[in-house]
Write an enzyme that holds these catalytic residues in place. Structure first.
Site, PDB file in Angstrom:
ATOM      1  CB  CYS A   2      -0.828  -0.130   1.327  1.00 62.41           C
ATOM      2  SG  CYS A   2      -1.696  -1.551   1.434  1.00 62.41           S
ATOM      3  NE  ARG A  27       3.858   2.102  -1.825  1.00 63.97           N
ATOM      4  CZ  ARG A  27       4.974   2.109  -0.897  1.00 63.97           C
ATOM      5  NH1 ARG A  27       6.163   2.456  -1.246  1.00 63.97           N
ATOM      6  NH2 ARG A  27       5.018   1.498   0.206  1.00 63.97           N
ATOM      7  CD1 TRP A  71      -0.449  -5.843  -2.304  1.00 61.52           C
ATOM      8  CD2 TRP A  71      -0.575  -5.428  -4.539  1.00 61.52           C
ATOM      9  NE1 TRP A  71      -0.049  -6.974  -3.075  1.00 61.52           N
ATOM     10  CE2 TRP A  71      -0.129  -6.443  -4.345  1.00 61.52           C
ATOM     11  CE3 TRP A  71      -0.617  -4.609  -5.642  1.00 61.52           C
ATOM     12  CZ2 TRP A  71       0.179  -7.325  -5.589  1.00 61.52           C
ATOM     13  CZ3 TRP A  71      -0.479  -5.474  -6.848  1.00 61.52           C
ATOM     14  CH2 TRP A  71       0.067  -6.766  -6.644  1.00 61.52           C
ATOM     15  CG  ASN A  97       2.674  -0.200   3.502  1.00 58.48           C
ATOM     16  OD1 ASN A  97       1.982  -1.015   3.223  1.00 58.48           O
ATOM     17  ND2 ASN A  97       3.511   0.255   3.307  1.00 58.48           N
ATOM     18  N   GLY A  98       0.939  -1.993   6.010  1.00 61.39           N
ATOM     19  CA  GLY A  98       1.596  -2.973   6.612  1.00 61.39           C
ATOM     20  C   GLY A  98       0.959  -4.241   7.037  1.00 61.39           C
ATOM     21  CD  GLU A 466      13.382 -18.308 -13.094  1.00 61.55           C
ATOM     22  OE1 GLU A 466      12.904 -18.760 -13.997  1.00 61.55           O
ATOM     23  OE2 GLU A 466      13.210 -16.835 -12.979  1.00 61.55           O
ATOM     24  CE  LYS A 470      13.635 -14.004 -13.826  1.00 57.91           C
ATOM     25  NZ  LYS A 470      12.901 -14.817 -14.491  1.00 57.91           N
ATOM     26  CD  GLU A 473      12.267 -13.876 -18.336  1.00 60.05           C
ATOM     27  OE1 GLU A 473      12.842 -14.138 -17.322  1.00 60.05           O
ATOM     28  OE2 GLU A 473      10.675 -13.414 -18.171  1.00 60.05           O
ATOM     29  CG  HIS A 489      22.901 -38.324 -23.015  1.00 59.33           C
ATOM     30  ND1 HIS A 489      23.825 -39.369 -23.291  1.00 59.33           N
ATOM     31  CD2 HIS A 489      22.739 -38.315 -21.729  1.00 59.33           C
ATOM     32  CE1 HIS A 489      23.971 -40.245 -22.084  1.00 59.33           C
ATOM     33  NE2 HIS A 489      23.367 -39.311 -21.129  1.00 59.33           N
ATOM     34  CE  LYS A 588       5.793  -9.204 -13.183  1.00 62.26           C
ATOM     35  NZ  LYS A 588       7.147 -10.066 -13.061  1.00 62.26           N
TER      36      LYS A 588
HETATM   37  C1  BG6 Z   1       5.156 -14.269 -18.226  1.00 63.91           C
HETATM   38  C2  BG6 Z   1       6.010 -13.543 -17.498  1.00 63.91           C
HETATM   39  O1  BG6 Z   1       4.625 -13.359 -19.325  1.00 63.91           O
HETATM   40  O2  BG6 Z   1       4.249 -14.908 -17.503  1.00 63.91           O
HETATM   41  C3  BG6 Z   1       6.873 -14.241 -16.865  1.00 63.91           C
HETATM   42  O3  BG6 Z   1       7.096 -12.600 -18.238  1.00 63.91           O
HETATM   43  C4  BG6 Z   1       6.107 -15.171 -15.925  1.00 63.91           C
HETATM   44  O4  BG6 Z   1       7.875 -13.641 -15.658  1.00 63.91           O
HETATM   45  C5  BG6 Z   1       5.018 -15.921 -16.627  1.00 63.91           C
HETATM   46  O5  BG6 Z   1       6.702 -15.972 -15.220  1.00 63.91           O
HETATM   47  C6  BG6 Z   1       3.755 -16.497 -15.877  1.00 63.91           C
HETATM   48  O6  BG6 Z   1       3.237 -15.648 -15.444  1.00 63.91           O
HETATM   49  P1  BG6 Z   1       2.228 -15.729 -13.872  1.00 63.91           P
HETATM   50  O7  BG6 Z   1       1.617 -14.521 -13.597  1.00 63.91           O
HETATM   51  O8  BG6 Z   1       1.215 -16.921 -14.356  1.00 63.91           O
HETATM   52  O9  BG6 Z   1       3.252 -16.286 -12.722  1.00 63.91           O
END
Ligand code: BG6
Length: 593
Positions: A2, A27, A71, A97-98, A466, A470, A473, A489, A588
């Site tokens: 928040c 935020r 939030w 907030n908290g 992962e 990263k 991406e 292999h 996102k």
């Molecule tokens: C992608 C994001 O579009 O969706 C990733 O760029 C994310 O970062 C993936 O891991 C899955 O998203 P969510 O919200 O279902 O975890």
């Protein structure tokens, strides 16, 4: 998380409060509100964007007020749950907030004393506690109220007829912006930068009484002088708290995310969800997710199989939706940070049609996924702005450990020691962050290549996936995560001096095999960057570059290793001049299939 703001001065508070709140929109929020006091207090709040509220609000007279962006955590987004919250008389308005961890007990006590609550929030206990203790001395009433409260808070209290605001902070940031015959209070610096660059940072245990031309700060009841700082940042820099990118800020927020997520679960007392009930006839355990959440799901498989001794299958939601088999005897977990990913939502609907026992782990209260699921485990990562998932992944892992530990088939002594170690992890993660300069240097090295492999074994195999994701991406380097034992292999054909290999050499039952893999890779001229545990001189000598991380129980090693891999990807991309927070072609949350 928040955002809270306060204003007191000689100008009308309403437009200033709304402008300050707009600077906290980064935020994330689902509702907002303001309260302005003249002779009495007027409150306006709703599930609304600030811009819309600006248009909808009538002109409210008053030169003192508070504002809030919410939030949702306790209680979904709703007008009633939005802040500010008031006491029964409407003469006290509070923004918070908290997380108040003992609010259940406080609320029951206050209701038994005749207080009426209008929301499901933990925050609403604060104005009622102040009212309970108010006997004419507002500061004393607030002191007594906060003495009853456990958990974290940054609060601003507005009282009708008072020409001052009272603010307090404990484990949740709060700053005061100093103006000319006016003062500002906010969760974060960006909110006040349109009006002043003079800022005081309140510290835990501080209470501040703020009038338009006077600020008095007390620390646990004793007067203190808090140093004034001059802020030279732009608003945007301030929203990143001085970090160059939101991704780096969010990577550094991870110790706090672990603490916030864990404290939520620990204070709730009961298991995060009923993973299994005595006598149930579940025959099949299934975890579904996409992207980074899929890698959390894979780690969840190792956690459950290691601790609960039940085989688990993990499917990509996008694949499951076409080919996946399931039945009413399936225990299904869906992991989705946003709670809006189309592939994950479709999977949830399919699982429900089949009558599966479903749990959803998500970071967004009242998201589509949470509204579709009966058993929801919320993570407390706060809004994650940067497209590459970092702190939300960390929170998902914490949720999985916490979900599984109560059902672990291990003796209580071992269970307690794992929980103790889990609670110490924020410090261990901070140690990795403190090694940032070394990792940044390795990112400079890695940035020179166009291809890379990440290899791991056991619970760190998903982590190699992962780490590769990263890097892909944000640096646009073609990186592949691979089971270390599989490299020979086929992918060996790609090894050369132009293809570095990042090897995760955890101190577990895969360590010797990993050393062998590192030797095999080096024999084929590939430079090796090894993630090793501090003190592993063998691994350090074998690798061309070694990133040492603190030792933890092997089952927790992903929580430590992932931070090094996040930083490595970040600095590699930075050295390649990539737009880190918003990489090309990515979103996102992908709300289309
Ligand atoms: C992608 C994001 O579009 O969706 C990733 O760029 C994310 O970062 C993936 O891991 C899955 O998203 P969510 O919200 O279902 O975890």
């Amino acid at each position: 998380m928040c955002g809270i703001v306060g204003y007191i001065g000689e100008r009308q508070a309403q437009p200033i409060l709304l402008n300050c709140l707009q600077k906290l929109e980064y935020r994330g929020y689902d509702s907002c509100g303001i309260a302005v006091s003249q002779s009495n207090i007027q409150v306006y709040k709703d599930i609304i964007r600030i811009k819309e509220m600006e248009k909808a609000l009538p002109k409210i007279e008053g030169m003192a007020g508070v504002g809030h962006t919410r939030w949702a955590t306790h209680g979904g987004p709703s007008k009633a749950n939005a802040h500010p919250h008031c006491d029964c008389t409407g003469k006290i308005a509070v923004v918070h907030n908290g997380v108040i961890t003992n609010y259940h007990k406080l609320r029951q006590q206050l209701v038994s004393e005749g207080h009426n609550f209008s929301s499901q929030t933990d925050s609403e206990v604060i104005p009622h506690l102040v009212e309970k203790y108010f006997d004419g001395d507002l500061e004393k009433a607030i002191y007594l109220a906060l003495r009853d409260v456990e958990g974290s808070y940054a609060i601003i209290i507005l009282a009708a007829g008072e020409h001052r605001l009272i603010a307090a902070r404990k484990d949740s940031p709060l700053i005061i912006g100093i103006g000319d015959r006016e003062n500002f209070i906010a969760s974060d610096v960006p909110a006040v930068l349109d009006y002043t660059s003079r800022v005081i940072y309140l510290e835990d245990g501080d209470t501040a009484v703020i009038a338009k031309d006077n600020i008095k700060v007390k620390s646990n009841g004793t007067g203190v002088d808090r140093k004034e700082h001059k802020i030279l940042w732009s608003v945007e820099d301030a929203q990143k708290a001085g970090y160059e990118h939101f991704m780096l800020k969010e990577i550094h927020e991870q110790p706090k995310v672990i603490r916030d997520t864990l404290s939520e679960y620990i204070s709730a007392g009961a298991p995060a969800a009923n993973l299994m009930t005595p006598g149930d006839t579940l025959e099949d355990w299934l975890i579904l997710a996409c992207g980074t959440s899929y890698h959390a799901a894979l780690i969840g498989k190792y956690i459950i199989e290691e601790l609960v001794r039940i085989p688990v299958r993990v499917e990509l939601a996008s694949e499951f939706n076409y080919w996946g088999q399931t039945s009413a005897k399936t225990r299904a977990i869906v992991i989705t940070q946003s709670g809006e990913t189309a592939d994950a939502i479709r999977a949830i609907k399919r699982l429900k049609e089949k009558g599966c026992q479903l749990i959803t782990i998500t970071n967004v209260v009242d998201s589509t996924a949470s509204r579709l699921t009966d058993q929801v485990v919320y993570t407390r990562a706060g809004l994650e702005i940067s497209v590459p998932a970092t702190k939300s992944f960390m929170a998902q892992l914490i949720a999985l450990y916490w979900l599984v530990l109560p059902y672990a088939r291990i003796d209580n002594r071992r269970k307690d020691s794992l929980i103790t170690e889990l609670r110490q992890l924020p410090g261990k993660v901070q140690q990795v962050l403190d090694n940032e300069a070394v990792i940044a240097e390795y990112g400079r090295e890695l940035s020179k290549y166009e291809n890379a492999f990440f290899i791991g074994r056991g619970i760190n195999f998903p982590l190699s996936l992962e780490g590769a994701l990263k890097l892909k991406e944000i640096s646009y380097i073609h990186a592949e995560g691979y089971a270390a034992g599989e490299l020979k292999h086929g992918p060996f054909a790609l090894l050369s001096g132009d293809t570095p290999v990042i090897a995760i050499a955890a101190q577990d039952n895969t360590y010797e095999a990993m050393l062998t893999n590192i030797k095999e890779v080096k024999a084929r001229q590939s430079p090796v960057m090894a993630l090793i545990v501090e003190g592993d001189d063998v691994g350090r000598d074998l690798a061309d570059w070694a990133i040492a991380v603190p030792e933890v129980h092997p089952i927790f090693s992903p929580l430590i290793n992932v931070v090094a891999l996040q930083l490595l990807a970040y600095y590699t991309a930075k050295h390649r001049g990539c737009p880190i927070d918003f990489p090309r072609n990515l979103a996102k949350s992908v709300t289309v299939e």
